[in-house]
Design an enzyme around this catalytic site. Structure first.
Site, mmCIF file in Angstrom:
data_model
loop_
_atom_site.group_PDB
_atom_site.id
_atom_site.type_symbol
_atom_site.label_atom_id
_atom_site.label_comp_id
_atom_site.label_asym_id
_atom_site.label_seq_id
_atom_site.Cartn_x
_atom_site.Cartn_y
_atom_site.Cartn_z
ATOM 1 N N LYS A 67 -21.735 -42.885 10.667
ATOM 2 C CA LYS A 67 -20.922 -43.616 11.633
ATOM 3 C C LYS A 67 -20.658 -45.039 11.143
ATOM 4 C CE LYS A 67 -21.216 -44.860 16.592
ATOM 5 N NZ LYS A 67 -22.086 -44.701 17.786
ATOM 6 N N SER A 145 -19.613 -43.748 21.704
ATOM 7 C CA SER A 145 -18.937 -44.383 20.588
ATOM 8 C C SER A 145 -18.949 -43.551 19.299
ATOM 9 C CB SER A 145 -19.580 -45.752 20.302
ATOM 10 O OG SER A 145 -20.945 -45.625 19.956
ATOM 11 N N SER A 169 -23.806 -42.694 23.655
ATOM 12 C CA SER A 169 -22.841 -42.547 22.564
ATOM 13 C C SER A 169 -23.075 -41.374 21.631
ATOM 14 C CB SER A 169 -22.774 -43.841 21.748
ATOM 15 O OG SER A 169 -22.212 -44.876 22.507
#
Length: 468
Positions: A67, A145, A169
């Site tokens: 990520k 996220s 997230s």
């Protein structure tokens, strides 16, 4: 194939790491123009890695993505979803401890997945990189996220991907994209050497199968140097919990908003359907939930700590750039929160931390009273149309209010530090995933894996693939 099966192909000599990587690159290049999940790529470096002397770890040769949020990889770019860092081509000089464990497990990391700036909202639409699209319906959000990670896995680019969770997230995008998303216990996986494990965030992955999540946790769990919050050691490897009898469990179900907000009927129905399925598997499922969830003051304390994280991150960006960010270089929502944090007093922050401690004790006491698991919808709504949680410069905090309506069920367990998993057991008639969340007592990922594997066997989801 999931990551465990792909690793088995390499171990048997049936395919090489380079072949697996080239297949993943082909899929990324073919699929990603419609999805926008993989925003930073280092394919040539990954090819070198795959051809080299890979560690003999459990995932040797399996392609992987990390990520674009705080997970530094030595020699490679990171932007944290921020325009200024993107344009400056900031290069990391060291791995985080977790990324080094990913590499030690034999994973071949080929790039970064899209994240909202600072991971601050439950959708993935940063100004820096543009929106990521949900593979099941490209007009909708993949969540956030870790939305880029979830979209990459759900669309079949890679079998699993790194993700992080400071307010949902991991679980939110897992629910939006039909994946398994485990938020581990606070202190289960180190956040060293830069971030503090005493905060709201944890890191792990999104995956298609329960066993991939269990096997990766076995490979990466444990404290780092100097960690002060350390989850208790599991009794045995997590993969050994898969298929193990959890016994007859006492499960509480919360199928409505505990503070009176709206929950979409599809989300309520999903929780009730999984409750009935759990009863058919021999468990006791009754209405019941921690009364701490009814506390209207929760949002104030969570928001204070969330804003403090935005303020800290702005300082970190300044260090990475070698200069202060201008107002226009931080998205309006995050700038307002960072400004708010700059006006905190030390007493304000201490009061928020004290409130969190009280909240944690109140929350965890419910499990101490004899409950084994809590079942809730993961989200209060189906995946939102892209643009729903938008940027309004005149009212930046409206995005946070809208986010709170979308995700009331996930942030409390970042405050309490407990493990929670979103599972894609239920789907709408037109093919949208509807996640359900199971929450265990602190340190009891083993119980979540046992029950998650029960549900995966009883109502399999792995065969579902989106038509992109």
């Amino acid at each position: 194939m999931d990551a465990v099966d792909q690793a088995a192909l390499v171990a048997s000599g049936e395919v090489s790491p380079s072949e697996l990587l080239e297949a993943a690159i082909e899929r990324i290049e073919r699929i990603d123009p419609a999805i926008n999940a993989v925003v930073i790529r280092w394919f040539d470096h990954a090819r070198e890695t795959a051809r080299g002397d890979l560690p003999d770890g459990p995932f040797r040769g399996v392609p992987f993505l990390i990520k674009d949020l705080f997970a530094t990889y030595a020699g490679q770019r990171i932007s944290n979803g921020n325009v200024a860092l993107k344009e400056a081509h900031v290069i990391s000089d060291a791995d985080t401890t977790l990324v080094s464990r990913h590499r030690r497990a034999g994973l071949v990391i080929a790039g970064r997945t899209n994240s909202p700036e600072l991971g601050s909202v439950p959708t993935t639409e940063p100004i820096a990189w543009g929106p990521t699209h949900n593979p099941w319906d490209t007009t909708r959000t993949p969540g956030g996220s870790s939305g880029g990670a979830a979209a990459a896995v759900a669309s079949g680019m890679i079998p699993f991907a790194h993700a992080s969770d400071g307010g949902g997230s991991i679980r939110i995008p897992a629910a939006c994209c039909g994946l398994v998303g485990l938020k581990p216990s606070q202190g289960r996986i180190t956040l060293g050497p830069i971030r503090a494990e005493t905060g709201l965030s944890v890191e792990h992955c999104v995956s298609r199968t329960v066993r991939d999540s269990a096997a990766l946790l076995d490979a990466t769990r444990g404290p780092g140097i100097g960690d002060s919050v350390i989850a208790p050691e599991p009794a045995r490897p997590y993969v050994e919990e898969l298929g193990a009898d959890p016994g007859r469990l006492r499960i509480g179900i919360l199928d409505h908003h505990p503070q009176g907000g709206r929950v979409a009927p599809e989300c309520t129905a999903a929780a009730r359907a999984v409750g009935s399925l759990l009863e058919s598997l021999g468990h006791s499922v009754d209405p019941g939930w921690p009364k701490a969830l009814d506390d209207n003051a929760f949002g104030t304390f969570f928001g204070a700590l969330w804003s403090a994280q935005m303020g800290l991150s702005r300082r970190l960006f300044t260090d990475q750039l070698g200069r202060p960010l201008t107002d226009g270089e931080l998205e309006p929502l995050n700038r307002v929160q960072a400004d708010f944090a700059d006006n905190f007093s030390s007493v304000d922050y201490a009061l928020a931390l004290s409130a969190v401690s009280g909240y944690r004790r109140a929350m965890q006491s419910w499990w101490h009273e004899g409950w084994d698991l809590l079942l809730t919808p993961t989200l209060a709504e189906l995946p939102l149309p892209l643009g729903t949680i938008g940027i309004d410069p005149k009212d930046p905090m409206s995005a946070m209010q809208r986010a709170g309506e979308f995700v009331p069920f996930t942030p409390p367990f970042n405050m309490s530090g407990q493990p929670a998993v979103s599972l894609p057991v239920e789907w709408t008639p037109d093919g949208l995933p509807v996640g359900v969340q199971l929450v265990a007592a602190y340190g009891r990922e083993d119980l979540l894996f046992r029950v998650a594997s029960q549900l995966e066997q009883a109502k399999p989801w792995v065969g579902r693939t989106p038509n992109i």
